[in-house]
Scaffold this active site. Structure first.
Site, PDB file in Angstrom:
ATOM      1  N   HIS A 168       0.805  -1.174   0.092  1.00 16.45           N
ATOM      2  CA  HIS A 168       0.055   0.278   0.149  1.00 16.45           C
ATOM      3  C   HIS A 168       0.854   1.284  -0.053  1.00 16.45           C
ATOM      4  O   HIS A 168       1.969   1.193   0.756  1.00 16.45           O
ATOM      5  CB  HIS A 168      -0.946   0.100   1.417  1.00 16.45           C
ATOM      6  CG  HIS A 168      -2.058   1.037   1.037  1.00 16.45           C
ATOM      7  ND1 HIS A 168      -1.936   2.322   1.147  1.00 16.45           N
ATOM      8  CD2 HIS A 168      -3.422   0.822   0.907  1.00 16.45           C
ATOM      9  CE1 HIS A 168      -2.993   2.794   1.281  1.00 16.45           C
ATOM     10  NE2 HIS A 168      -4.016   2.050   1.006  1.00 16.45           N
TER      11      HIS A 168
ATOM     12  N   ASP B  99      -8.161  -4.880  -0.246  1.00 19.64           N
ATOM     13  CA  ASP B  99      -8.446  -5.682  -1.215  1.00 19.64           C
ATOM     14  C   ASP B  99      -8.346  -7.329  -0.991  1.00 19.64           C
ATOM     15  O   ASP B  99      -8.879  -8.135  -1.830  1.00 19.64           O
ATOM     16  CB  ASP B  99      -7.911  -5.031  -2.641  1.00 19.64           C
ATOM     17  CG  ASP B  99      -8.431  -3.654  -2.852  1.00 19.64           C
ATOM     18  OD1 ASP B  99      -9.637  -3.330  -2.673  1.00 19.64           O
ATOM     19  OD2 ASP B  99      -7.598  -3.054  -3.406  1.00 19.64           O
TER      20      ASP B  99
HETATM   21  N1  ACO Z   1       4.061  -7.793  -4.715  1.00 19.00           N
HETATM   22  C1  ACO Z   1       5.453  -7.612  -5.063  1.00 19.00           C
HETATM   23  N2  ACO Z   1       6.467  -6.674  -5.026  1.00 19.00           N
HETATM   24  C2  ACO Z   1       5.720  -5.647  -4.514  1.00 19.00           C
HETATM   25  C3  ACO Z   1       4.486  -5.495  -4.264  1.00 19.00           C
HETATM   26  C4  ACO Z   1       3.763  -6.594  -4.642  1.00 19.00           C
HETATM   27  N3  ACO Z   1       2.163  -6.577  -4.481  1.00 19.00           N
HETATM   28  N4  ACO Z   1       4.269  -4.147  -4.162  1.00 19.00           N
HETATM   29  C5  ACO Z   1       5.030  -3.595  -3.983  1.00 19.00           C
HETATM   30  N5  ACO Z   1       6.435  -4.277  -4.317  1.00 19.00           N
HETATM   31  C6  ACO Z   1       7.734  -4.052  -4.215  1.00 19.00           C
HETATM   32  C7  ACO Z   1       7.982  -3.247  -5.503  1.00 19.00           C
HETATM   33  O1  ACO Z   1       8.669  -4.002  -6.464  1.00 19.00           O
HETATM   34  C8  ACO Z   1       9.283  -2.426  -4.843  1.00 19.00           C
HETATM   35  O2  ACO Z   1      10.604  -3.320  -4.878  1.00 19.00           O
HETATM   36  P1  ACO Z   1      12.035  -2.680  -5.049  1.00 19.00           P
HETATM   37  O3  ACO Z   1      12.328  -1.718  -3.919  1.00 19.00           O
HETATM   38  O4  ACO Z   1      12.667  -4.011  -4.830  1.00 19.00           O
HETATM   39  O5  ACO Z   1      11.813  -2.029  -6.350  1.00 19.00           O
HETATM   40  C9  ACO Z   1       8.761  -2.187  -3.381  1.00 19.00           C
HETATM   41  O6  ACO Z   1       7.954  -3.271  -3.195  1.00 19.00           O
HETATM   42  C10 ACO Z   1       8.305  -0.900  -3.230  1.00 19.00           C
HETATM   43  O7  ACO Z   1       7.214  -0.621  -4.347  1.00 19.00           O
HETATM   44  P2  ACO Z   1       6.270   0.489  -4.662  1.00 19.00           P
HETATM   45  O8  ACO Z   1       5.688   0.377  -6.014  1.00 19.00           O
HETATM   46  O9  ACO Z   1       7.569   1.688  -4.849  1.00 19.00           O
HETATM   47  O10 ACO Z   1       5.428   0.733  -3.586  1.00 19.00           O
HETATM   48  P3  ACO Z   1       4.144   1.591  -3.289  1.00 19.00           P
HETATM   49  O11 ACO Z   1       4.229   1.930  -2.162  1.00 19.00           O
HETATM   50  O12 ACO Z   1       4.372   2.646  -4.203  1.00 19.00           O
HETATM   51  O13 ACO Z   1       3.173   0.843  -4.034  1.00 19.00           O
HETATM   52  C11 ACO Z   1       1.098  -0.191  -4.582  1.00 19.00           C
HETATM   53  C12 ACO Z   1       1.848   0.592  -3.503  1.00 19.00           C
HETATM   54  C13 ACO Z   1       0.922   0.288  -5.873  1.00 19.00           C
HETATM   55  C14 ACO Z   1      -0.280  -0.606  -3.789  1.00 19.00           C
HETATM   56  C15 ACO Z   1       1.848  -1.676  -4.564  1.00 19.00           C
HETATM   57  O14 ACO Z   1       2.270  -2.236  -3.355  1.00 19.00           O
HETATM   58  C16 ACO Z   1       1.013  -2.639  -5.665  1.00 19.00           C
HETATM   59  O15 ACO Z   1       1.388  -2.511  -6.666  1.00 19.00           O
HETATM   60  N6  ACO Z   1       0.245  -3.568  -4.873  1.00 19.00           N
HETATM   61  C17 ACO Z   1      -0.384  -4.480  -5.562  1.00 19.00           C
HETATM   62  C18 ACO Z   1      -1.946  -3.812  -6.171  1.00 19.00           C
HETATM   63  C19 ACO Z   1      -2.845  -3.700  -4.808  1.00 19.00           C
HETATM   64  O16 ACO Z   1      -3.046  -4.495  -3.957  1.00 19.00           O
HETATM   65  N7  ACO Z   1      -3.367  -2.209  -5.153  1.00 19.00           N
HETATM   66  C20 ACO Z   1      -4.385  -1.950  -4.189  1.00 19.00           C
HETATM   67  C21 ACO Z   1      -3.916  -0.991  -3.271  1.00 19.00           C
HETATM   68  S1  ACO Z   1      -5.231  -0.613  -1.929  1.00 19.00           S
HETATM   69  C22 ACO Z   1      -6.394   0.451  -2.688  1.00 19.00           C
HETATM   70  O17 ACO Z   1      -6.033   1.210  -3.511  1.00 19.00           O
HETATM   71  C23 ACO Z   1      -7.814   0.381  -2.133  1.00 19.00           C
END
Ligand code: ACO
Length: 434
Positions: free
Chosen positions: A310, A367
Site C-alpha cells: 500500500h 482488497d
Molecule cells: N508484490 C510484489 N512486490 C511488490 C508489491 C507486490 N504487491 N508491491 C510492491 N512491491 C515491491 C516493488 O517491486 C518494490 O520493490 P523494489 O524496492 O525492489 O523495487 C517495492 O515493493 C516498493 O514498491 P512501490 O511500487 O514503490 O510501492 P508503493 O508503495 O508505491 O506501491 C502499491 C503501492 C501500488 C499498492 C503496490 O504495493 C502494488 O502494486 N500492490 C499490488 C496492487 C494492489 O493491491 N493495489 C491495491 C492498493 S489498496 C487500494 O488502492 C484500495
C-alpha cells in the site's frame, strides 16, 4: 497550528517557511509563498509527499497501521456501528443523536427510488457497458433531475447539503443495482420501504418479479462492514479528484461522478477485482501459491502479489485485519468452503515468512479479503469496483462539504515545463513529409 519554522537555503538565498503541525503531530512545511519569495516551486510527481489541504475527517498512520474516522478507531466503528451511522459521522463530524440518525435514515430510505424518466436512460446503454461507466454517467445526470441542488451556487448548495447527500448515498446504490440488472437483461426491481440500506441493495440486485430475495443477517452485516471500511481514506486518488473538481465550484453530483471515474482505474478501485482473478488463476493452475510468490519476488510489476502493499500503509492494513476475520465468519455462516480463501490464507502465511515482503513492508491491504466476501454473497467480479464506489460516497461527500465550507481556492498545481523552447510556426506547405 504552530509557530515553528523551517529554513530553506537556495544557493545564497535563505528563507524562513512556516511549519504546520496537525493534531496527531504530523508536520508540513508551508510553501504557499515559496514562489513569490524565491521564484521556485516544489516538485512532487504524483503528490506522494504533498499535503493538499488541512482536513478533520480521517486520520491514517500508515507505519503503525492506524485508521480513524473523525477520531474514532476503525476497529470500534466496525464492531459497534454500521454504514449509515458512519456516513452521518463522516459528513457531520459527530456521531448522530438518536433523533438525527432516525431522520437521516428516513431521508436515505425515502430517496431510494429513481424517477421514471431516469429509468429510460438505461435503455440507451449497450448491454456490454461497464457498470462503472453507467454509474458515473447516471450520478452526474442526477444533477439534471435536482437542479435546485446542483445550482453551482455554493451557499445555496451548502444550505441543502444534507438532502443532496442523502439522495446520493441512497441513489448510488439503486443505480448500481440497476446497472447490474441491465447488463443481464433483467427487469429493474424497485426498492422496498422497510428494510435496511444493505438488504435493500441486495433486494434490488437479486430479487425477481416472482421471488423476493431476503438477505440473511450475516450477509447484511458483511456488506455493511465492507461499505463502512471503504467509506473514507483521506486524500486518495478519487477523493482528491472530488476535491479538485469541487474547487472549481462544481456541484455535488458532478464532483462525485468525477470521483467514480477516478476510482475506476486498476491501481485504485479496480485492485479488488485483480485479487480475485489472481486467486482464481492460482487455483486453476493447481499452484499452492509457491510459484506465484516466487514470481512476485522478481520485481516484475506484472507479477505482483495483488492485494499486497500500500502507498500509505507500511504495516498490516487495519481494514484487511477486520475483513480477514469477517471472511471466515461469513463463509462459516453460509456453510461455504471457498478454495480461494484457503489459497489467500496460504499466500499470506507464505508471503509473511519471506524476507522480500517483510523488508519492503508489504502486508495484505483492504482488497486482499474483500473480494472473497463479495463472491460469497453473490456479487460478481465486474461489480466489485461499483461496491467500492457505494462505500466511498460518504467520504467524497464529507470532503466536498469540508472544501466548500473552507472556501478553498481553485486547485491549480504548477509544473516544470520540459518541452520545446519557443519556435516559429511553419506553414503546412513548407513542412517536410516523412
Ligand atoms: N508484490 C510484489 N512486490 C511488490 C508489491 C507486490 N504487491 N508491491 C510492491 N512491491 C515491491 C516493488 O517491486 C518494490 O520493490 P523494489 O524496492 O525492489 O523495487 C517495492 O515493493 C516498493 O514498491 P512501490 O511500487 O514503490 O510501492 P508503493 O508503495 O508505491 O506501491 C502499491 C503501492 C501500488 C499498492 C503496490 O504495493 C502494488 O502494486 N500492490 C499490488 C496492487 C494492489 O493491491 N493495489 C491495491 C492498493 S489498496 C487500494 O488502492 C484500495
Amino acid at each position: 497550528m504552530s509557530s515553528a519554522n523551517a529554513t530553506l537555503r537556495i544557493q545564497d538565498q535563505e528563507i524562513t517557511l512556516p511549519l504546520i503541525v496537525g493534531s496527531e503531530g504530523e508536520c508540513a512545511i508551508d510553501i504557499r509563498h515559496l514562489r513569490d519569495q524565491t521564484g521556485t516551486i516544489s516538485y512532487d510527481d504524483g503528490y506522494g509527499n504533498t499535503g493538499s489541504c488541512q482536513s478533520t475527517i480521517t486520520f491514517i498512520d500508515g507505519d503503525r497501521g492506524i485508521l480513524r474516522y473523525r477520531g474514532y478507531p476503525i476497529e470500534q466503528l466496525a464492531e459497534h456501528s454500521n454504514f449509515l451511522e458512519v456516513a452521518y459521522l463522516l459528513i457531520h463530524g459527530e456521531l448522530p443523536p438518536p433523533s438525527h440518525l432516525r431522520r437521516f435514515r428516513q431521508l436515505v430510505l425515502g430517496n431510494a427510488a429513481i424517477q421514471q424518466s431516469m429509468l429510460h436512460h438505461f435503455s440507451g446503454f449497450p448491454n456490454n457497458s461497464h457498470p462503472m461507466a453507467m454509474l458515473s454517467a447516471m450520478v452526474n445526470s442526477l444533477g439534471c433531475f435536482y437542479p435546485q441542488l446542483a445550482s453551482n451556487d455554493r451557499s445555496r448548495e451548502l444550505a441543502q447539503f444534507e438532502e443532496a447527500a442523502c439522495i446520493l448515498i441512497s441513489k448510488v446504490r439503486t443505480l448500481a443495482a440497476m446497472s447490474y440488472r441491465m447488463k443481464r437483461d433483467k427487469p429493474f426491481i424497485h426498492p422496498k420501504t422497510n428494510v435496511s440500506y444493505c438488504s435493500n441493495f441486495l433486494h434490488m440486485m437479486f430479487s425477481e418479479p416472482y421471488a423476493d430475495y431476503v438477505a440473511r443477517e450475516e450477509v447484511d452485516r458483511a456488506l455493511n462492514l465492507i461499505l463502512l471500511l471503504h467509506a473514507d481514506h483521506e486524500q486518495n486518488c478519487s477523493t482528491s479528484t472530488v476535491r479538485m473538481v469541487a474547487s472549481g465550484g462544481a456541484n455535488l453530483f458532478a464532483s462525485t461522478a468525477a470521483g467514480i471515474c477516478a476510482l475506476w482505474g486498476p491501481a485504485h478501485g479496480g485492485a479488488n477485482q485483480a485479487v480475485l482473478e489472481m486467486l482464481q488463476t492460482i487455483h486453476d493452475d493447481g499452484d499452492d501459491g509457491t510459484k506465484f510468490i516466487e514470481a512476485a519476488k522478481s520485481g516484475d510489476k506484472q507479477k505482483r502479489l495483488m492485494g499486497f502493499g500500500h502507498r500509505v500503509y507500511k504495516n498490516y492494513d487495519p481494514r484487511a485485519k477486520i475483513l480477514k476475520k469477517q471472511c471466515e465468519d461469513v463463509l462459516d455462516a453460509l456453510g461455504l468452503n471457498d478454495p480461494l480463501l484457503d489459497i489467500a490464507l496460504r499466500l499470506e502465511e507464505a508471503a509473511l515468512r519471506e524476507d522480500y515482503f517483510l523488508s519492503r513492508k508489504l502486508y495484505p491491504n483492504v482488497d486482499f479479503y474483500s473480494g472473497i466476501i463479495m463472491r460469497a454473497i453473490g456479487i460478481p467480479v465486474d461489480m466489485f469496483t461499483v461496491m467500492f464506489a457505494i462505500g466511498r460516497m460518504p467520504g467524497w461527500l464529507a470532503h466536498w462539504k469540508e472544501l466548500a465550507q473552507a472556501k478553498s481556492p481553485i486547485h491549480r498545481p504548477r509544473q516544470i515545463y520540459t518541452g520545446h523552447p519557443a519556435r516559429d510556426f511553419v506553414p503546412v506547405e513548407n513542412r517536410p513529409d516523412p
